[in-house]
Design a protein around this motif. Structure first.
Motif, short mmCIF file in Angstrom:
data_model
loop_
_atom_site.label_atom_id
_atom_site.label_comp_id
_atom_site.label_asym_id
_atom_site.label_seq_id
_atom_site.Cartn_x
_atom_site.Cartn_y
_atom_site.Cartn_z
N VAL B 252 0.87 -1.18 0.00
CA VAL B 252 0.00 0.00 0.00
C VAL B 252 0.91 1.23 0.00
N ALA B 253 0.77 2.08 -1.03
CA ALA B 253 1.49 3.35 -1.03
C ALA B 253 0.62 4.35 -0.29
N ALA B 254 1.15 4.89 0.77
CA ALA B 254 0.35 5.84 1.56
C ALA B 254 1.22 6.98 2.05
N THR B 255 0.64 8.17 2.08
CA THR B 255 1.33 9.30 2.69
C THR B 255 1.03 9.30 4.18
N VAL B 256 1.84 10.05 4.91
CA VAL B 256 1.60 10.22 6.34
C VAL B 256 0.19 10.78 6.56
N ALA B 257 -0.22 11.72 5.70
CA ALA B 257 -1.57 12.30 5.83
C ALA B 257 -2.64 11.22 5.67
N GLU B 258 -2.42 10.29 4.72
CA GLU B 258 -3.38 9.20 4.53
C GLU B 258 -3.41 8.25 5.73
N GLU B 259 -2.23 8.02 6.30
CA GLU B 259 -2.17 7.23 7.52
C GLU B 259 -3.03 7.87 8.60
N ILE B 260 -2.84 9.18 8.74
CA ILE B 260 -3.54 9.91 9.82
C ILE B 260 -5.05 9.86 9.62
N GLU B 261 -5.48 9.98 8.35
CA GLU B 261 -6.92 9.93 8.10
C GLU B 261 -7.47 8.53 8.39
#
Lengths: 323, 323
Positions: B252-261
């Motif tokens: 899964v490619a995820a940004t830190v922002a996506e992790e937080i959401e």
């Protein structure tokens, strides 16, 4: 500067040493001493520069340490068990090509830890680090998927060279040599031998066997170009390399048909008539797994220069080997 | 079938063993015995299947031979000195990650030469074999240019695995694991630790530090997905791999922002409020050299399955670790 050549008795090693002794300098720096090492004691050409000759098997403990004890400023590591032998003798190939290379890098590192010694180290790799399937032209970011133990050992050498350089223990440059043509000397049993043989033998009036189709395409450099690559690798600024210390060398992509036409231009139809077509499925299958052409953009940008074309490769052979 | 797990005391090793013991089979074949090895004796979960536990340091001569003496049909080689320690202790990293791996392959080869023994060997590699600069999405033919000694040692392991497989000494599959999230347990000093920490700690009401920007993007798999990769690698038909035995695992490619959401959806604003932004330039610089996303087409075509998204990664952590 002091220079150490490991693998000095080989064909490229001998030509490299001859060229350095003729120039008496590398990259504008005066050569003050040379050490020539190989598994059998190399012969020392006559020279005003002091030359040490050493019989050294890198796969034996302590040998690498003694080679770097004199702190050569520049090390050429050309020594290797060749492809066919490394495939036939698994243990010997790994002992020389992997362990030997690692012992050398490790000996440099140990010296570095003592007194900061950080030589330029030029490592000869090979296009054997690549294995089919690949694109028609292999770029600088294509992965290494060797199909021989030799190619595996060279690819591992590249990784070690990069890591030892990144850590600051040595200043490494790896060069992936094209297939060398025209290789001087007697025919040998290498699967690639015919690429040289079909030019070398007819030029001296001897029949040569061609085991593959005229359409087979491969990637070549003359021995003179190879020596040029080594000397350029010894002198370039390594900062632009970053952590990617190994480079595919530029070369000449030529088909067997193009080789034959270059021979015809140099020596006429009588020479070409000495090529005897004798298809060999084993050789054809091996060669089918080899790269045909590269886009060697990084090396070209860094100033490495290939032969102009196969005609030049033929004329270099005539000039350097046949007088 | 008899299974050997080397590195059985690690986080992934323990989960793999638990899953195998629960299934009592791998790829439809009944498990008859397991050997769990690690540098410290692993604990043996209660099970009807006979389990041997062994303290084994692969970098010591003879240890690999004794591990393969019982001719396990399937070997998982998960043991490694991790990235940070291999960078801090050059000799130890090479001793375990390179020499240890080679001793294991060589012990299998020696057994093969005696009686034809050819086990399936699953080797855990890592996306640390890649180093910047790279394209936004790294394809299956991108070259390996590690920027750590750990990544170098894993890349060398991949080359050896391919060569030993090509020669028929073992039947190897290398899997390049994404960064594992959410890693259970205490925060550690790994540069990548925050990727797990910013979800794991807030889920249990504890503050977590975020040292990089919300835009940082990285490549993840849950521990459950990683175990799935290992078991799939143990059972796939290796013929389609050809000589290219190592595969980038899907993730899964995820940004830190996506992790937080994803955290917010699972546990609300109160959990998110526990993330404390504390920029750390050193960590930001290290992470900037890491891959962000892959096109893991080969592995997907071979049936390896990633987590669906970061929400699933969070819910797996909640289900498997928090009950």
């Amino acid at each position: 500067m002091k220079i150490l050549v490991i693998g000095a008795a080989g064909m490229i090693g001998r030509k490299l040493v001859k060229r350095i002794l003729a120039d008496e300098a590398v990259g504008g720096r005066q050569v003050t001493a040379m050490t020539l090492a190989d598994v059998v004691t190399p012969s020392a050409p006559a020279s005003a520069i002091p030359i040490d000759t050493v019989a050294a098997d890198l796969s034996h403990a302590g040998v690498a340490e003694s080679l770097v004890a004199g702190r050569p400023d520049l090390i050429f590591h050309l020594a290797a068990i060749v492809s066919g032998e490394a495939e036939a003798d698994f243990d010997k190939g790994y002992a020389i090509n992997l362990d030997g290379t690692r012992y050398l890098f490790e000996a440099v590192r140990q010296a570095h830890l003592v007194d900061g010694y950080t030589p330029r180290l030029v490592f000869t790799s090979s296009i054997a680090v690549f294995g089919a399937p690949f694109p028609a032209e292999i770029g600088d970011e294509f992965h290494l998927t060797p199909l021989t133990s030799y190619g595996t050992q060279k690819a591992i050498g590249e990784l070690l060279l990069a890591d030892y350089s990144r850590r600051g223990f040595l200043d490494g440059v790896g060069i992936r040599l094209p297939t060398i043509a025209i290789r001087p000397g007697k025919p040998n049993k290498a699967a690639s031998g015919f690429f040289s043989g079909i030019v070398r033998e007819p030029l001296v009036g001897v029949e040569a066997m061609l085991p593959v189709a005229d359409t087979v395409r491969h990637w070549f450099a003359s021995p003179r170009a190879a020596v040029g690559f080594l000397l350029h690798a010894a002198t370039i600024d390594t900062a632009p390399l970053g952590a990617r210390r190994s480079l595919t060398m530029p070369g000449v992509a030529a088909t067997v048909a193009e080789e034959i036409e270059a021979l015809r231009r140099a020596a006429g139809d009588r020479a070409v008539a000495l090529i005897r077509r004798e298809p060999d499925e084993t050789i054809a299958r091996i060669v089918a797994g080899w790269p045909q052409a590269f886009a060697a953009d990084r090396a070209v940008a860094l100033g490495f220069t290939a032969d102009k074309d196969f005609d030049e490769i033929v004329s270099i052979h005539i000039a350097d080997e046949l007088g």
